[in-house]
Scaffold this motif. Structure first.
Motif, PDB file in Angstrom:
ATOM      1  N   THR A   1       0.839  -1.212   0.000  1.00 37.33           N
ATOM      2  CA  THR A   1       0.000   0.000   0.000  1.00 37.33           C
ATOM      3  C   THR A   1       0.867   1.251   0.000  1.00 37.33           C
ATOM      4  OG1 THR A   1      -1.627  -1.257   1.260  1.00 37.33           O
ATOM      5  CG2 THR A   1      -1.944   1.123   1.163  1.00 37.33           C
ATOM      6  N   VAL A   2       1.916   1.226   0.801  1.00 31.70           N
ATOM      7  CA  VAL A   2       2.794   2.400   0.870  1.00 31.70           C
ATOM      8  C   VAL A   2       3.501   2.595  -0.473  1.00 31.70           C
ATOM      9  CG1 VAL A   2       4.852   3.362   2.001  1.00 31.70           C
ATOM     10  CG2 VAL A   2       3.072   2.276   3.378  1.00 31.70           C
ATOM     11  N   ALA A   3       3.862   1.500  -1.137  1.00 28.14           N
ATOM     12  CA  ALA A   3       4.540   1.599  -2.443  1.00 28.14           C
ATOM     13  C   ALA A   3       3.664   2.305  -3.474  1.00 28.14           C
ATOM     14  CB  ALA A   3       4.924   0.201  -2.940  1.00 28.14           C
ATOM     15  N   ARG A   4       2.339   2.175  -3.338  1.00 23.48           N
ATOM     16  CA  ARG A   4       1.486   2.899  -4.292  1.00 23.48           C
ATOM     17  C   ARG A   4       0.957   4.189  -3.674  1.00 23.48           C
ATOM     18  NH1 ARG A   4      -2.268  -2.136  -3.575  1.00 23.48           N
ATOM     19  NH2 ARG A   4      -3.689  -1.349  -2.002  1.00 23.48           N
ATOM     20  N   ASP A   5       1.641   4.645  -2.631  1.00 18.40           N
ATOM     21  CA  ASP A   5       1.348   5.941  -2.026  1.00 18.40           C
ATOM     22  C   ASP A   5       0.003   5.962  -1.299  1.00 18.40           C
ATOM     23  OD1 ASP A   5       2.866   8.141  -1.687  1.00 18.40           O
ATOM     24  OD2 ASP A   5       1.802   9.348  -3.189  1.00 18.40           O
TER      25      ASP A   5
ATOM     26  N   VAL B   1       6.376   4.607   8.088  1.00 17.26           N
ATOM     27  CA  VAL B   1       5.279   5.575   7.939  1.00 17.26           C
ATOM     28  C   VAL B   1       4.598   5.732   9.294  1.00 17.26           C
ATOM     29  CG1 VAL B   1       4.883   5.095   5.502  1.00 17.26           C
ATOM     30  CG2 VAL B   1       3.631   3.770   7.233  1.00 17.26           C
ATOM     31  N   PRO B   2       3.938   6.877   9.510  1.00 18.44           N
ATOM     32  CA  PRO B   2       3.290   7.055  10.819  1.00 18.44           C
ATOM     33  C   PRO B   2       2.134   6.074  11.044  1.00 18.44           C
ATOM     34  CG  PRO B   2       2.884   8.958   9.395  1.00 18.44           C
ATOM     35  CD  PRO B   2       3.826   8.067   8.658  1.00 18.44           C
ATOM     36  N   ILE B   3       2.004   5.646  12.319  1.00 20.80           N
ATOM     37  CA  ILE B   3       0.898   4.775  12.719  1.00 20.80           C
ATOM     38  C   ILE B   3       0.048   5.574  13.701  1.00 20.80           C
ATOM     39  CG2 ILE B   3       0.295   2.629  13.922  1.00 20.80           C
ATOM     40  CD1 ILE B   3       3.145   1.625  13.162  1.00 20.80           C
ATOM     41  N   TYR B   4      -1.220   5.709  13.409  1.00 22.34           N
ATOM     42  CA  TYR B   4      -2.106   6.460  14.295  1.00 22.34           C
ATOM     43  C   TYR B   4      -3.111   5.516  14.947  1.00 22.34           C
ATOM     44  CZ  TYR B   4      -0.273  10.438  11.690  1.00 22.34           C
ATOM     45  OH  TYR B   4       0.558  11.358  11.118  1.00 22.34           O
ATOM     46  N   LEU B   5      -3.243   5.674  16.250  1.00 25.80           N
ATOM     47  CA  LEU B   5      -4.322   4.968  16.935  1.00 25.80           C
ATOM     48  C   LEU B   5      -5.394   6.020  17.190  1.00 25.80           C
ATOM     49  CD1 LEU B   5      -5.316   2.297  18.174  1.00 25.80           C
ATOM     50  CD2 LEU B   5      -4.434   3.085  20.348  1.00 25.80           C
ATOM     51  N   ASP B   6      -6.422   5.981  16.350  1.00 28.84           N
ATOM     52  CA  ASP B   6      -7.442   7.022  16.414  1.00 28.84           C
ATOM     53  C   ASP B   6      -8.667   6.500  17.145  1.00 28.84           C
ATOM     54  OD1 ASP B   6      -8.982   9.232  16.105  1.00 28.84           O
ATOM     55  OD2 ASP B   6      -9.522   8.813  14.024  1.00 28.84           O
TER      56      ASP B   6
ATOM     57  N   LEU C   1      -6.590  13.941   9.972  1.00 26.65           N
ATOM     58  CA  LEU C   1      -5.866  12.815   9.367  1.00 26.65           C
ATOM     59  C   LEU C   1      -6.302  12.589   7.918  1.00 26.65           C
ATOM     60  CD1 LEU C   1      -5.860   9.988  12.079  1.00 26.65           C
ATOM     61  CD2 LEU C   1      -3.948  11.417  11.358  1.00 26.65           C
ATOM     62  N   ASP C   2      -7.558  12.920   7.642  1.00 30.93           N
ATOM     63  CA  ASP C   2      -8.086  12.672   6.298  1.00 30.93           C
ATOM     64  C   ASP C   2      -7.589  13.679   5.266  1.00 30.93           C
ATOM     65  OD1 ASP C   2      -9.395  10.600   7.429  1.00 30.93           O
ATOM     66  OD2 ASP C   2     -11.364  11.555   7.499  1.00 30.93           O
ATOM     67  N   THR C   3      -6.969  14.759   5.743  1.00 29.49           N
ATOM     68  CA  THR C   3      -6.466  15.754   4.799  1.00 29.49           C
ATOM     69  C   THR C   3      -5.000  15.487   4.454  1.00 29.49           C
ATOM     70  OG1 THR C   3      -5.782  17.238   6.571  1.00 29.49           O
ATOM     71  CG2 THR C   3      -8.025  17.526   5.728  1.00 29.49           C
ATOM     72  N   VAL C   4      -4.379  14.538   5.180  1.00 27.99           N
ATOM     73  CA  VAL C   4      -2.971  14.208   4.911  1.00 27.99           C
ATOM     74  C   VAL C   4      -2.951  13.171   3.794  1.00 27.99           C
ATOM     75  CG1 VAL C   4      -0.846  13.289   5.910  1.00 27.99           C
ATOM     76  CG2 VAL C   4      -2.450  14.565   7.343  1.00 27.99           C
ATOM     77  N   THR C   5      -2.266  13.494   2.709  1.00 26.60           N
ATOM     78  CA  THR C   5      -2.306  12.568   1.570  1.00 26.60           C
ATOM     79  C   THR C   5      -1.179  11.548   1.606  1.00 26.60           C
ATOM     80  OG1 THR C   5      -1.114  14.217   0.316  1.00 26.60           O
ATOM     81  CG2 THR C   5      -3.506  14.121  -0.015  1.00 26.60           C
ATOM     82  N   SER C   6      -0.137  11.799   2.430  1.00 27.67           N
ATOM     83  CA  SER C   6       1.003  10.872   2.419  1.00 27.67           C
ATOM     84  C   SER C   6       0.633   9.543   3.096  1.00 27.67           C
ATOM     85  CB  SER C   6       2.199  11.520   3.112  1.00 27.67           C
ATOM     86  OG  SER C   6       1.793  12.008   4.358  1.00 27.67           O
ATOM     87  N   PRO C   7       1.349   8.460   2.772  1.00 28.35           N
ATOM     88  CA  PRO C   7       1.017   7.137   3.308  1.00 28.35           C
ATOM     89  C   PRO C   7       1.078   7.087   4.826  1.00 28.35           C
ATOM     90  CG  PRO C   7       2.597   6.931   1.514  1.00 28.35           C
ATOM     91  CD  PRO C   7       2.473   8.397   1.820  1.00 28.35           C
ATOM     92  N   LYS C   8       0.174   6.328   5.389  1.00 29.66           N
ATOM     93  CA  LYS C   8       0.102   6.195   6.844  1.00 29.66           C
ATOM     94  C   LYS C   8      -0.765   4.977   7.174  1.00 29.66           C
ATOM     95  CE  LYS C   8      -3.411   9.676   6.391  1.00 29.66           C
ATOM     96  NZ  LYS C   8      -3.122   9.639   4.946  1.00 29.66           N
TER      97      LYS C   8
END
Ligand SMILES: [Zn+2]
Length: 452
Positions: free
Chosen positions: A230-234, A266-271, A315-322
């Motif tokens: 998933t991260v490889a395809r951004d 990549v960042p890991i978020y516990l939301d 978090l939904d506005t950040v486009t980078s992989p996470k």
């Protein structure tokens, strides 16, 4: 002695069993129905018996499908004591107020958009009702016999599954009745194996995976592959997870993958504020699971905790992989819904399911390949990759259930198969009858059985 099935019959939700022992009425578990509308409507109908007449409630563990009806039972007149383990009480203090909050939010949403035929739509119970219900809960110790009356004793026995989960065993004169609650697994990476039970005259047994086997795949390999691809395809990985149990299991896997450099950094978020509190309880109750306190602490630190609603939406506005781990686990509510709305339409993202998806839930629809799901009244197309981690369950599969039953040194007089969809319950009944020749019953909703 009689036993009435008020829930978890041919479904995995709404666990409630009414045990009548002489003059005492005892309710084992007090769960909410979830999933199919016809089941959820039962939460709203009049309780089959007057809650005032129930003397005691005993909870096997904190999951909402075993505890979420408690605030309503109390609101409708129950005044007795609620017994459970200490960790279950602490987890209820996290989960029940949240359940009340979600009920209130749903009612507000329905009123705002005029979606309800009830004017105004009301919550089943409020956050305040849930907070007040906690005062009725009295923790008791594992493996000690507590007297309910002259002839009746109960004890709680560790069941694996999640923190604080227990079997509930009754001794009434010479008869023993055992409720399995949710049965854990022998080789869970976090929870201890369920305790060995050698005898019970009557057994009420769960059957979530009564017709299935967990694949013997290492979830670390699966998860490493999903995250890397998933991260490889951004893209972003969204993992709906039960705040108690699955969320901590996932954090532990993430911790191991990071430590072994098996996933990109990549960042890991516990939301989920609930999952955060539940994770801290793993540190408090170190003796109840396999992780040492220092390791529990390190696992807690693998993720960034998201507290406010605003941070969650950001978090939904950040486009980078996470990676986002968020509740609820079956997409029935909670913050994960706005992440699904944002990330499900794009094929570069992955939605990963880590727990059981009950029929009728959005989660079940997604894993069954539905092209779109409804969120906040809108249709959301599902183009993201959908994955199910195959060996993450906190429930024993049928082989593990049969192995656990092999410890019995004499056969129960009857086994009641509950907490499973119809095929799962029927299949487990057939397997037990074939292997052990024990008498099994798959009870219907509101069925009463005489014991002894
Ligand atoms: Zn459970």
């Amino acid at each position: 002695m009689k036993l009435t099935f008020l829930g978890a019959t041919n479904t995995v939700t709404g666990s409630k069993f009414l045990l009548t022992l002489g003059t005492k009425k005892i309710l084992i578990d007090c769960g909410l129905f979830q999933g199919l509308k016809e089941l959820r409507l039962r939460n709203w109908s009049k309780f089959p018996i007057d809650p005032k007449t129930i003397d005691v409630v005993v909870l096997t563990h904190a999951h909402i499908d075993h505890t979420g009806y408690l605030p309503l039972l109390i609101k409708n007149g129950f005044t007795g004591k609620v017994y459970c383990s200490s960790a279950t009480k602490d987890l209820c203090a996290v989960l029940l107020p949240d359940s009340g909050y979600l009920q209130e939010e749903e009612a507000k949403f329905l009123n705002k958009h005029g979606y309800s035929k009830h004017k105004p739509a009301l919550p089943l119970y409020t956050q305040q009702d849930a907070i007040e219900s906690l005062n009725y809960i009295h923790p008791i110790q594992f493996r000690k016999q507590y007297k309910i009356d002259e002839e009746t004793y109960i004890s709680l026995i560790p069941a694996g599954h999640i923190l604080g989960a227990t079997f509930v065993q009754f001794k009434h004169y010479d008869t023993t009745i055992l409720f399995s609650g949710d049965l854990g697994r022998p080789n869970d990476i976090i929870m201890h194996a369920p305790a060995v039970i050698q005898a019970a005259d009557y057994l009420v047994l769960e059957s979530t995976y009564g017709n299935r086997l967990h694949k013997k795949i290492n979830p670390l390999d699966e998860l490493a592959d999903i995250v890397t691809r998933t991260v490889a395809r951004d893209g972003t990985v969204v993992i709906p997870a039960f705040a108690v149990g699955r969320a901590q299991h996932l954090l532990y896997l993430m911790y191991l993958l990071k430590k072994e450099n098996r996933i990109p950094n990549v960042p890991i978020y516990l939301d989920s504020p609930m999952a955060k509190e539940a994770t801290q309880l793993f540190v408090k109750y170190a003796e109840l699971h396999r992780l040492e306190p220092a390791l529990s602490q390190a696992v807690c630190e693998v993720a960034t905790y998201i507290n406010s609603k605003e941070e969650s939406q950001a978090l939904d506005t950040v486009t980078s992989p996470k990676i986002i781990i968020s509740a609820s686990g079956m997409l029935e509510g909670g913050r994960v819904l706005h992440h699904i709305k944002m990330f499900a339409p794009d094929a570069k993202n992955t939605i990963v399911f880590a727990g059981y998806q009950a029929t009728g839930t959005r989660g079940a629809d997604m894993i069954n390949g539905k092209p779109s799901i409804k969120v906040f009244g809108q249709s959301v197309p599902v183009n993201a990759e959908i994955k199910v981690l195959s060996n993450m369950s906190a429930h024993a599969d049928y082989e593990e259930i049969l192995d656990w039953l092999s410890n019995f040194n004499h056969h129960p007089r009857k086994v009641f198969i509950t907490h499973g969809e119809p095929e799962a319950a029927a299949s487990l009944r057939d397997k037990i009858e074939e292997k052990y020749r024990w008498k099994c019953v798959v009870p219907e909703y509101l069925q009463t059985e005489q014991l002894g």
